[in-house]
Design a protein around this motif. Sequence first.
Motif, short mmCIF file in Angstrom:
data_model
loop_
_atom_site.label_atom_id
_atom_site.label_comp_id
_atom_site.label_asym_id
_atom_site.label_seq_id
_atom_site.Cartn_x
_atom_site.Cartn_y
_atom_site.Cartn_z
N GLY A 148 0.83 -1.19 0.00
CA GLY A 148 0.00 0.00 0.00
C GLY A 148 0.87 1.24 0.00
N GLN A 149 0.28 2.38 0.23
CA GLN A 149 1.04 3.62 0.22
C GLN A 149 2.00 3.73 1.39
OE1 GLN A 149 -1.83 6.80 -0.03
NE2 GLN A 149 -2.24 6.46 -2.20
N THR A 150 1.65 3.10 2.52
CA THR A 150 2.48 3.25 3.71
C THR A 150 2.94 1.93 4.31
OG1 THR A 150 0.52 3.32 5.14
CG2 THR A 150 1.37 5.43 4.30
N LYS A 151 2.38 0.80 3.88
CA LYS A 151 2.75 -0.47 4.50
C LYS A 151 2.46 -1.64 3.56
CE LYS A 151 -1.71 -1.16 6.81
NZ LYS A 151 -2.39 -1.42 8.10
N THR A 152 3.03 -2.79 3.93
CA THR A 152 2.74 -4.04 3.21
C THR A 152 1.41 -4.59 3.70
OG1 THR A 152 5.10 -4.56 2.99
CG2 THR A 152 3.54 -6.38 2.72
N LEU A 153 0.48 -4.77 2.78
CA LEU A 153 -0.86 -5.22 3.15
C LEU A 153 -0.92 -6.73 3.34
CD1 LEU A 153 -2.99 -3.01 0.76
CD2 LEU A 153 -2.38 -2.58 3.13
N ILE A 154 -0.20 -7.45 2.49
CA ILE A 154 -0.18 -8.90 2.60
C ILE A 154 1.09 -9.44 1.96
CG2 ILE A 154 -1.48 -9.20 0.45
CD1 ILE A 154 -2.72 -11.73 1.68
N LYS A 155 1.65 -10.46 2.58
CA LYS A 155 2.80 -11.15 2.00
C LYS A 155 2.50 -12.64 1.97
CE LYS A 155 7.81 -11.71 2.19
NZ LYS A 155 9.07 -11.33 2.86
N ILE A 156 2.74 -13.25 0.83
CA ILE A 156 2.40 -14.65 0.62
C ILE A 156 3.66 -15.43 0.25
CG2 ILE A 156 1.06 -16.27 -0.79
CD1 ILE A 156 -0.89 -13.91 -1.29
N ILE A 157 3.82 -16.59 0.85
CA ILE A 157 4.90 -17.50 0.49
C ILE A 157 4.26 -18.83 0.11
CG2 ILE A 157 7.00 -18.68 1.23
CD1 ILE A 157 7.38 -16.47 3.31
N PHE A 158 4.43 -19.21 -1.15
CA PHE A 158 3.83 -20.42 -1.69
C PHE A 158 4.95 -21.38 -2.09
CE2 PHE A 158 2.26 -22.59 -5.65
CZ PHE A 158 1.36 -23.43 -5.03
N GLU A 159 4.88 -22.62 -1.59
CA GLU A 159 5.94 -23.59 -1.85
C GLU A 159 5.38 -24.89 -2.42
OE1 GLU A 159 7.66 -23.75 2.13
OE2 GLU A 159 9.40 -22.63 1.38
N ILE A 160 6.12 -25.47 -3.36
CA ILE A 160 5.80 -26.77 -3.93
C ILE A 160 6.98 -27.70 -3.66
CG2 ILE A 160 5.60 -28.05 -6.11
CD1 ILE A 160 3.89 -25.79 -7.18
N SER A 161 6.69 -28.91 -3.17
CA SER A 161 7.76 -29.88 -2.87
C SER A 161 7.28 -31.29 -3.18
CB SER A 161 8.18 -29.77 -1.40
OG SER A 161 7.09 -30.08 -0.54
N GLN A 162 8.22 -32.22 -3.19
CA GLN A 162 7.93 -33.65 -3.43
C GLN A 162 7.07 -33.84 -4.68
OE1 GLN A 162 7.02 -36.03 0.08
NE2 GLN A 162 7.64 -34.34 1.40
N ARG A 163 7.47 -33.18 -5.74
CA ARG A 163 6.75 -33.26 -7.02
C ARG A 163 7.23 -34.49 -7.78
NH1 ARG A 163 8.33 -29.82 -11.41
NH2 ARG A 163 6.77 -29.82 -13.08
N LYS A 164 6.29 -35.29 -8.25
CA LYS A 164 6.68 -36.59 -8.81
C LYS A 164 5.65 -37.08 -9.83
CE LYS A 164 8.32 -41.12 -7.22
NZ LYS A 164 8.68 -41.92 -6.02
N VAL A 165 6.13 -37.79 -10.85
CA VAL A 165 5.26 -38.49 -11.79
C VAL A 165 4.89 -39.83 -11.15
CG1 VAL A 165 4.98 -39.37 -14.14
CG2 VAL A 165 6.52 -37.43 -13.72
N VAL A 166 3.59 -40.04 -10.92
CA VAL A 166 3.19 -41.22 -10.14
C VAL A 166 2.45 -42.28 -10.94
CG1 VAL A 166 3.12 -39.93 -7.96
CG2 VAL A 166 1.04 -40.10 -9.37
N ASP A 167 1.90 -41.93 -12.13
CA ASP A 167 1.10 -42.95 -12.82
C ASP A 167 0.80 -42.54 -14.25
OD1 ASP A 167 -0.23 -45.33 -13.10
OD2 ASP A 167 -1.84 -44.86 -11.68
N ASN A 168 0.47 -43.54 -15.06
CA ASN A 168 -0.16 -43.33 -16.36
C ASN A 168 -1.64 -43.61 -16.19
OD1 ASN A 168 2.29 -42.91 -17.94
ND2 ASN A 168 2.67 -45.11 -17.65
N GLU A 169 -2.51 -42.67 -16.56
CA GLU A 169 -3.94 -42.86 -16.36
C GLU A 169 -4.72 -42.33 -17.55
OE1 GLU A 169 -4.23 -42.45 -11.47
OE2 GLU A 169 -5.44 -41.18 -12.77
#
Length: 233
Positions: A148-169
């Motif tokens: 915003g003009q005077t402050k941070t209104l929101i801060k987001i931290i988004f993480e992805i882990s253990q990403r894997k190909v698991v199957d043919n479907e």
Amino acid sequence: MKFTKSTLSLLFLVFTTHFNAQNCENALLLKEGNALTYNTYNKKGKAIYQTTVTTTFLDTENDWSQATVNSTVISTSNEDSFDTTYKISCENGMMSYEMIHFFETAILSKYNALDFVFEMDGDILEFPSQLEVGQDLNGGTFTAAVEGQTKTLIKIIFEISQRKVVDNEMKTTNMGTFECKKITYNYSNQAGIKTEGTVSEWYTNDKLLLRAEKYNRKGKIIAIKELVNITKK
């Protein structure tokens, strides 16, 4: 605004074209003017927002291509919208996406006003030229801050882990039934309160996301994202 599920003629030909391991010529978003539209539904099956991803510019050199993509998300309840731009690239068959591609930008739509400044940064998630069951894929982190003009209104931290190909479907949606690779990963989202869970995704042979299911940490489904339309130039 009411969104309807739609189909597109000749989709069978689009989805059954196998991905070329040496290049990305079949990747729809590596064609300028092409667009993909997705609906996101809540756990009760009600559409909550729609996202349209459009390639606005393509840069190519030998076996390297990079698309500039515009993503517009619109809420079904109040028509709030949020626009962002990011990059998708391919080199020798390796697809790379800026991580904002995986982030739900709809949560930023209420801040989409001229007096707010958005600061976003993230890692690159990769898809090798050939996906094999059991294959581990890289994860990453995406951060977003609304100033915003005077402050941070929101801060987001988004993480992805253990990403894997698991199957043919074989996966069926309103678009039809297609042979897919199923990819799963863990996510965490820190925005004051931290939420965690898992995501399952189904990709066609040309690495096109057909459907994604999001679960909370207890394994209960909380959202579904499905491809509902393709525009080809």
